[in-house]
Structures are given as structure tokens and as C-alpha cells.
Design a protein around this motif. Structure first.
Motif, PDB file in Angstrom:
ATOM      1  N   GLU A   1      19.626  11.057   5.267  1.00 51.61           N
ATOM      2  CA  GLU A   1      18.354  11.757   5.299  1.00 51.61           C
ATOM      3  C   GLU A   1      18.467  13.053   4.500  1.00 51.61           C
ATOM      4  O   GLU A   1      19.566  13.586   4.307  1.00 51.61           O
ATOM      5  CB  GLU A   1      17.889  12.040   6.724  1.00 51.61           C
ATOM      6  N   LEU A   2      17.335  13.499   4.019  1.00 48.53           N
ATOM      7  CA  LEU A   2      17.268  14.732   3.246  1.00 48.53           C
ATOM      8  C   LEU A   2      16.566  15.781   4.086  1.00 48.53           C
ATOM      9  O   LEU A   2      15.430  15.590   4.517  1.00 48.53           O
ATOM     10  CB  LEU A   2      16.504  14.500   1.939  1.00 48.53           C
ATOM     11  N   LEU A   3      17.257  16.882   4.346  1.00 49.52           N
ATOM     12  CA  LEU A   3      16.676  17.978   5.103  1.00 49.52           C
ATOM     13  C   LEU A   3      16.123  19.034   4.163  1.00 49.52           C
ATOM     14  O   LEU A   3      16.716  19.322   3.114  1.00 49.52           O
ATOM     15  CB  LEU A   3      17.725  18.621   6.005  1.00 49.52           C
ATOM     16  N   VAL A   4      15.005  19.609   4.538  1.00 48.70           N
ATOM     17  CA  VAL A   4      14.463  20.775   3.850  1.00 48.70           C
ATOM     18  C   VAL A   4      14.706  21.976   4.761  1.00 48.70           C
ATOM     19  O   VAL A   4      14.375  21.941   5.948  1.00 48.70           O
ATOM     20  CB  VAL A   4      12.957  20.633   3.568  1.00 48.70           C
ATOM     21  N   VAL A   5      15.303  23.019   4.205  1.00 47.58           N
ATOM     22  CA  VAL A   5      15.583  24.234   4.968  1.00 47.58           C
ATOM     23  C   VAL A   5      14.780  25.378   4.363  1.00 47.58           C
ATOM     24  O   VAL A   5      15.092  25.877   3.282  1.00 47.58           O
ATOM     25  CB  VAL A   5      17.086  24.576   4.951  1.00 47.58           C
ATOM     26  N   ASP A   6      13.721  25.757   5.044  1.00 48.99           N
ATOM     27  CA  ASP A   6      12.892  26.887   4.615  1.00 48.99           C
ATOM     28  C   ASP A   6      13.536  28.164   5.155  1.00 48.99           C
ATOM     29  O   ASP A   6      13.553  28.400   6.357  1.00 48.99           O
ATOM     30  CB  ASP A   6      11.474  26.717   5.160  1.00 48.99           C
ATOM     31  N   THR A   7      14.067  28.986   4.261  1.00 49.03           N
ATOM     32  CA  THR A   7      14.761  30.203   4.692  1.00 49.03           C
ATOM     33  C   THR A   7      13.818  31.253   5.250  1.00 49.03           C
ATOM     34  O   THR A   7      14.262  32.222   5.863  1.00 49.03           O
ATOM     35  CB  THR A   7      15.540  30.823   3.523  1.00 49.03           C
ATOM     36  N   ARG A   8      12.525  31.082   5.015  1.00 47.94           N
ATOM     37  CA  ARG A   8      11.492  32.015   5.475  1.00 47.94           C
ATOM     38  C   ARG A   8      11.612  33.399   4.827  1.00 47.94           C
ATOM     39  O   ARG A   8      11.137  34.394   5.372  1.00 47.94           O
ATOM     40  CB  ARG A   8      11.501  32.160   6.997  1.00 47.94           C
ATOM     41  N   VAL A   9      12.270  33.455   3.676  1.00 47.91           N
ATOM     42  CA  VAL A   9      12.347  34.727   2.961  1.00 47.91           C
ATOM     43  C   VAL A   9      11.882  34.527   1.520  1.00 47.91           C
ATOM     44  O   VAL A   9      11.986  33.439   0.958  1.00 47.91           O
ATOM     45  CB  VAL A   9      13.773  35.326   2.960  1.00 47.91           C
ATOM     46  N   LYS A  10      11.345  35.582   0.966  1.00 48.14           N
ATOM     47  CA  LYS A  10      10.974  35.612  -0.446  1.00 48.14           C
ATOM     48  C   LYS A  10      11.260  37.010  -0.943  1.00 48.14           C
ATOM     49  O   LYS A  10      10.656  37.981  -0.480  1.00 48.14           O
ATOM     50  CB  LYS A  10       9.490  35.277  -0.632  1.00 48.14           C
ATOM     51  N   HIS A  11      12.207  37.136  -1.858  1.00 46.46           N
ATOM     52  CA  HIS A  11      12.624  38.447  -2.324  1.00 46.46           C
ATOM     53  C   HIS A  11      11.784  38.921  -3.506  1.00 46.46           C
ATOM     54  O   HIS A  11      11.447  38.152  -4.393  1.00 46.46           O
ATOM     55  CB  HIS A  11      14.097  38.420  -2.729  1.00 46.46           C
ATOM     56  N   ALA A  12      11.468  40.210  -3.515  1.00 45.36           N
ATOM     57  CA  ALA A  12      10.652  40.781  -4.591  1.00 45.36           C
ATOM     58  C   ALA A  12      11.321  40.632  -5.944  1.00 45.36           C
ATOM     59  O   ALA A  12      10.663  40.657  -6.971  1.00 45.36           O
ATOM     60  CB  ALA A  12      10.366  42.257  -4.316  1.00 45.36           C
ATOM     61  N   LEU A  13      12.633  40.461  -5.959  1.00 47.60           N
ATOM     62  CA  LEU A  13      13.343  40.263  -7.213  1.00 47.60           C
ATOM     63  C   LEU A  13      12.776  39.103  -8.008  1.00 47.60           C
ATOM     64  O   LEU A  13      12.866  39.052  -9.226  1.00 47.60           O
ATOM     65  CB  LEU A  13      14.829  40.019  -6.926  1.00 47.60           C
ATOM     66  N   GLY A  14      12.159  38.149  -7.295  1.00 46.54           N
ATOM     67  CA  GLY A  14      11.613  36.985  -7.972  1.00 46.54           C
ATOM     68  C   GLY A  14      10.352  37.285  -8.764  1.00 46.54           C
ATOM     69  O   GLY A  14       9.936  36.479  -9.600  1.00 46.54           O
ATOM     70  N   ASP A  15       9.714  38.414  -8.512  1.00 44.07           N
ATOM     71  CA  ASP A  15       8.487  38.744  -9.227  1.00 44.07           C
ATOM     72  C   ASP A  15       8.780  38.949 -10.715  1.00 44.07           C
ATOM     73  O   ASP A  15       9.508  39.842 -11.106  1.00 44.07           O
ATOM     74  CB  ASP A  15       7.852  40.012  -8.651  1.00 44.07           C
ATOM     75  N   GLY A  16       8.196  38.107 -11.537  1.00 46.66           N
ATOM     76  CA  GLY A  16       8.404  38.209 -12.981  1.00 46.66           C
ATOM     77  C   GLY A  16       9.664  37.526 -13.468  1.00 46.66           C
ATOM     78  O   GLY A  16       9.837  37.346 -14.681  1.00 46.66           O
ATOM     79  N   ALA A  17      10.555  37.128 -12.554  1.00 47.60           N
ATOM     80  CA  ALA A  17      11.825  36.525 -12.977  1.00 47.60           C
ATOM     81  C   ALA A  17      11.610  35.146 -13.587  1.00 47.60           C
ATOM     82  O   ALA A  17      12.321  34.759 -14.518  1.00 47.60           O
ATOM     83  CB  ALA A  17      12.785  36.437 -11.793  1.00 47.60           C
ATOM     84  N   TYR A  18      10.650  34.405 -13.070  1.00 46.37           N
ATOM     85  CA  TYR A  18      10.368  33.082 -13.625  1.00 46.37           C
ATOM     86  C   TYR A  18       9.957  33.200 -15.093  1.00 46.37           C
ATOM     87  O   TYR A  18      10.476  32.488 -15.952  1.00 46.37           O
ATOM     88  CB  TYR A  18       9.262  32.413 -12.803  1.00 46.37           C
ATOM     89  N   ALA A  19       9.042  34.122 -15.368  1.00 48.03           N
ATOM     90  CA  ALA A  19       8.594  34.305 -16.748  1.00 48.03           C
ATOM     91  C   ALA A  19       9.739  34.759 -17.641  1.00 48.03           C
ATOM     92  O   ALA A  19       9.822  34.345 -18.811  1.00 48.03           O
ATOM     93  CB  ALA A  19       7.446  35.316 -16.794  1.00 48.03           C
TER      94      ALA A  19
END
Length: 389
Positions: free
Chosen positions: A211-229
Motif C-alpha cells: 500500500e502507498l501511504l500519504v503523509v501530510d506533514t501539515r506544514v508549509k514553509h515560507a521559504l517555498g514562496d517564489g522558490a518554484y519559479a
């Protein structure tokens, strides 16, 4: 109709004073393998989740667009279809996603007027499971049906991506929207993001005792803002330096030579990740076609190391999931989605003892570091967008 559909129809009727013309649903997704490859014309392999965005919609012919979300405070957002204009900044809140779809359809020449839309979603936001794509695709499908546009699932995905890129201002690739629009139950979607050819790959882990488990860490760090672009810009710079249209065109066998020709260490890391990740997708396809899904596990972990060290889009919480899961006997694990928080996936034996041991190991690791307990659930391949009422 189920109780969710009944509740959505009831809420729509109370909001707008009449019943909707129909109800539609579109799923979130989890990506098995192929991260940060879709904007490089590469290969991806997502699967739809049972979690969905649901929309009750009625057509309007007066150009008025009314939007409401059961999940966000703020009441009805009222706009005019002929006055919609791109935000171009990643702002605008939840309403920008359905509004962007109306704008993208009209920009493409489709005679879409107004609509009354009531939305609710069980796709976790900020978890890297494509809650925004689910909103876009469910809106696109509803309007496609109500305005008799005759667009196929892959064309609706392109419209939804256009809404997010040009209207909302987020430079995402095509994977999320295609997964929401085109996945089928019991399958993973093998997608070539260059020409949008796709293949539904049977993904019955239970038949192999997995089976494949999904683990939602429940966190989102501001460092990700603009990092994708920034990563996208770096990959495009790498393609230009190597004289190719996209990093997809760099063969895995030629990766060492390509890296040696690049002077920028950051660009080298990005190129190494994308080219090796495309190769991992092809390896996973071969293993699934050969009915050997257990062997996928090490490739998941290898992909996580690449995302962590070369692309540098992981975070402490995602690394903790991977490390604690593998230490407890998981077959493999990796972050999924854009990173800097969100979710990870873990491939485990489906016996109660094995699955429970891995789950407890992850939960214990989070508790020991005083982190919020993660949300853990099984990934069951679900169907793509569809009309439910």
C-alpha cells in the motif's frame, strides 16, 4: 446521490435561491514519481485521490459570475465575466482559480458567460496534493458541460493550467490539471508533458501485498514562496546553456558530459535532478509493467535524495518522514509535490504489522521533536473529474 451531493445542492439553493443545473467533482492527486519535470517537457506519473473538489453550478446568461466556497469565510464573490483580467501575482485568494478558468475559456474563444458556483473540497490545502488544480478542473468541466463546449479532458487541463499560469500568476506545469481531469480509477497516469500523450497504468498495490501511504506533514514553509519559479528559471537557463529546447532532451546516458559543460553549480544541480528524475520515471514504468512494484521503493527514496540535495526543495519535516519510515521497514519514501512542506509518500507492506509499525515510527518521530502530528492515509487510485448529479 450521496449525502455530500445532497448537502452541496442544499447549500447552493440556500445561497442562490434556486437549484443548480448540476454537480461536478474533480480530485486532488499525489505524484508517484516525476517531480519538477513537467515544466521541463518531461515525464510524470500521478494518481488521483478520493479527495475531491465539488461544485454545484448554474449557468447564467447575463455575464455575472458569483462564487462561493463552503470552506472559506467571506460570503459570495461577485464578478463580471467580461471584466476579468489576470492578476499575475499569485494573489487573489481561492476565487482566483475558478474566475481564472472563466477568463481562460473566454480568452480561448469559447462563449462562456456567467455562472453561479458553490464549491467545497476535501482536498487538503497546502499539502502538495493539488487542491488548486481540483478547483480549476471542476470549474472547467462544469462550464464545458453547461455551455456545450465539447472539450476533452486533456483540453480542459490545458485551460486550467492557463488559468493558473496567466490569470493567477503561478508558473505550474501541466501535471496537476491533467491528473485531475484524466486519471482513471485503479490506475496511475503516465504522462508525457511535451505532447500530452498518456497511458493509464494499472496500479493495484493490494494485489501485491502493498500500500502507498500519504503523509501530510501539515506544514508549509515560507521559504517555498517564489522558490518554484526560481527552480523553473534555473532549469530553463540550463536548457539554454546546453542548447536544447528543454531538459527532457538531455539523455540520461549523456548526463555526465552535460554536467561537465556547465559552469554554474546551481544549474548543474537542477539539471542533474531533472534528467535523473525522468530516468526514474521510466524505470518505475518498467517495474510496474513487469508486475514488480516492490522494486519501486528504492527509486522513491533515490528521488527524495535528489529533491533534497540537488533541487533543495525538501524540509526537515519531509526528511523526517522519509528517514523514520525507511528506518521502520518501509520499502521506500519521498516527498511529493512542490516541497518546503506538504506531503510525502511511503511504500509499505500492507500487513497490519508492517503498516502500523511505519505509521507509528513517523508519528513518534514527529512527537519527539514537538511537531504537530502528521495526517496519514492510504492513497487509493481514484477517477478523474466527472459529473455526479
Amino acid at each position: 446521490m450521496n449525502h455530500v451531493t445532497d448537502a452541496v445542492i442544499k447549500a447552493f439553493t440556500e445561497l442562490y435561491g434556486a437549484e443548480p443545473d448540476g454537480v461536478w467533482a474533480a480530485p486532488g492527486r499525489v505524484n508517484l514519481i516525476g517531480e519538477y519535470t513537467d515544466f521541463n517537457d518531461g515525464f510524470v506519473m500521478p494518481l488521483a485521490l478520493p479527495h475531491t473538489a465539488v461544485a454545484a453550478v448554474a449557468r447564467r446568461d447575463d455575464g455575472v459570475l458569483r462564487l462561493h466556497s463552503a470552506d472559506v469565510d467571506g460570503g459570495i464573490v461577485q464578478l463580471r465575466a467580461d471584466e476579468l483580467a489576470p492578476l499575475g501575482s499569485g494573489s487573489g485568494g481561492w476565487a482566483a482559480y475558478p474566475a481564472g478558468v472563466v477568463w481562460a475559456l473566454r480568452e480561448a474563444g469559447h462563449a462562456v458567460g456567467g455562472a453561479d458556483i458553490h464549491l467545497t473540497s476535501t482536498v487538503p490545502t497546502g499539502a502538495g496534493l493539488s487542491s488548486s488544480a481540483a478547483l480549476e478542473v471542476v470549474t472547467a468541466l462544469a462550464l464545458n458541460d453547461l455551455y456545450d463546449l465539447g472539450l476533452s479532458g486533456d483540453r480542459l487541463a490545458v485551460v486550467a493550467q492557463r488559468a493558473e499560469n496567466a490569470f493567477v500568476g503561478v508558473p505550474c506545469g501541466i501535471m496537476d490539471q491533467t491528473a485531475a481531469a484524466c486519471c482513471t480509477e485503479g490506475h496511475a497516469l503516465y504522462l508525457d508533458t511535451r505532447d500530452l500523450t498518456r497511458r493509464q497504468v494499472p496500479f493495484d498495490l493490494a494485489a501485491h501485498g502493498l500500500e502507498l501511504l500519504v503523509v501530510d506533514t501539515r506544514v508549509k514553509h515560507a521559504l517555498g514562496d517564489g522558490a518554484y519559479a526560481e527552480r523553473r528559471e534555473g532549469c530553463e537557463a540550463g536548457a539554454r546553456a546546453l542548447g536544447v529546447a528543454a531538459l527532457r532532451d538531455v539523455p540520461y546516458a549523456g548526463l555526465r558530459a552535460a554536467l561537465e559543460s556547465l559552469g554554474d553549480e546551481r544549474i548543474r544541480r537542477y539539471v542533474r535532478h531533472v534528467v535523473s528524475e525522468n530516468h526514474r520515471v521510466e524505470q518505475v514504468i518498467g517495474l510496474l509493467d513487469g508486475a514488480d512494484p516492490r522494486a519501486v521503493g528504492p527509486l522513491l527514496t533515490e528521488g527524495h535524495v535528489s529533491l533534497r540535495d540537488d533541487l533543495r526543495v525538501s524540509c526537515e519535516e519531509l526528511d523526517l518522514v522519509v528517514e523514520s519510515a525507511n528506518a521502520a521497514g518501509a520499502l521506500g519514501a519521498r516527498m511529493t509535490g512542490g516541497g518546503f512542506g506538504g506531503s510525502a509518500i511511503v511504500l509499505v507492506e500492507s500487513s497490519a504489522s508492517a503498516s502500523d509499525t511505519v505509521t507509528k515510527s513517523i508519528e513518534t518521530a514527529f512527537a519527539a521533536t514537538s511537531r504537530t502530528a502528521p495526517r496519514i492515509f492510504r492513497a487509493i487510485p481514484a477517477r478523474g473529474a466527472h459529473r455526479v448529479a
